[in-house]
Design an enzyme around this catalytic site. Structure first.
Site: not given
Ligand code: SAH
Length: 225
Positions: A57-60, A65, A111, A145
């Site tokens: 995962a990445t913080i955007s 944002h 998730h 999600g």
């Molecule tokens: N808005 C977050 C984005 C994190 S990256 C931020 O800026 O910190 C995307 C995230 O989506 C990851 O944490 C990943 O684990 C989550 N993700 C991927 N598929 C998913 C799913 N089916 N249900 C819930 N989360 C999911």
């Protein structure tokens, strides 16, 4: 001026994003100022670039944002109910919560349990976030999600922080929008390219889909075993 808005503090990051017109509304500038990105980004919190969170995962980047919050802004009134899918670091979950006070609430869906916990822990590092987690204004839940979060529906605004595998896949999320309501979601097309879609449901339930700019998000996937 994407990527040229780095700061040395939360305040200077917001100032530079505003000077470069990556933040264009005082409400979003104020909300982002109230949530310190250092509580959420494990590295280089004040750079305008994505950072790794682990678990793929990445913080955007901050400008993404800002853009997501500004796109949803007409639906983020005090008291509004918001869903943040793929909440990851929890940063945007908290910024969205700031935008719907007083009285609004945000559910972050993640998730991966370690990331759900990370979002909740990060939110708790700040005074506002710790209050919100304590009183249920902000909740971090574990779930897929792609199915949204039915028990909190309908929502004024839904943000998706990971790319859907096709536009057909977001119909269930559209179903969880209020009338009116707005969904902000990256979608991967047949050509493998991702674009932001802004999907509106009006007072009568009519749905319009607008394809916006190209992006690169991590995909919405099955949870790892
Ligand atoms: N808005 C977050 C984005 C994190 S990256 C931020 O800026 O910190 C995307 C995230 O989506 C990851 O944490 C990943 O684990 C989550 N993700 C991927 N598929 C998913 C799913 N089916 N249900 C819930 N989360 C999911």
């Amino acid at each position: 001026m994407a990527w040229r808005s780095h700061g040395t503090s939360n305040a200077t990051l917001i100032q530079h994003l505003t000077a470069n017109a990556l933040i264009t509304t005082p409400r979003v500038a104020s909300a982002m100022s109230s949530i310190d990105r250092a509580h959420f980004s494990p590295s280089a919190p004040y750079r305008d670039s994505p950072q790794s969170l682990g678990h793929g995962a990445t913080i955007s980047a901050p400008h993404m944002h800002a853009n997501a919050a500004e796109s949803l802004l007409p639906y983020l009134s005090p008291g509004a109910r918001v869903l943040d899918i793929g909440s990851g670091s929890g940063y945007l979950t908290c910024v969205l919560a700031a935008l719907v006070q007083p009285g609004g609430s945000v559910v972050g869906v993640e998730h991966i349990e370690a990331l759900r916990e990370m979002g909740e822990r990060n939110a708790g590092k700040g005074e506002l976030g710790s209050q919100w987690v304590g009183d249920g204004t902000v909740r971090f839940v574990r779930g897929d999600g792609r199915l949204g979060w039915a028990e909190g529906a309908p929502y004024d605004a839904i943000h998706v922080g990971a790319a859907a595998g096709g536009i057909a896949g977001v119909e269930g999320l559209v179903g969880q929008l209020k009338r009116p309501g707005r969904l902000f979601v990256p979608v991967e097309g047949d050509d493998g390219m991702q674009h932001i879609y802004v999907i509106d449901k009006d007072e009568d339930g009519n749905v319009t889909k607008k394809k916006e700019y190209g992006v690169q998000y991590v995909p919405l996937t099955d949870a790892p075993a």
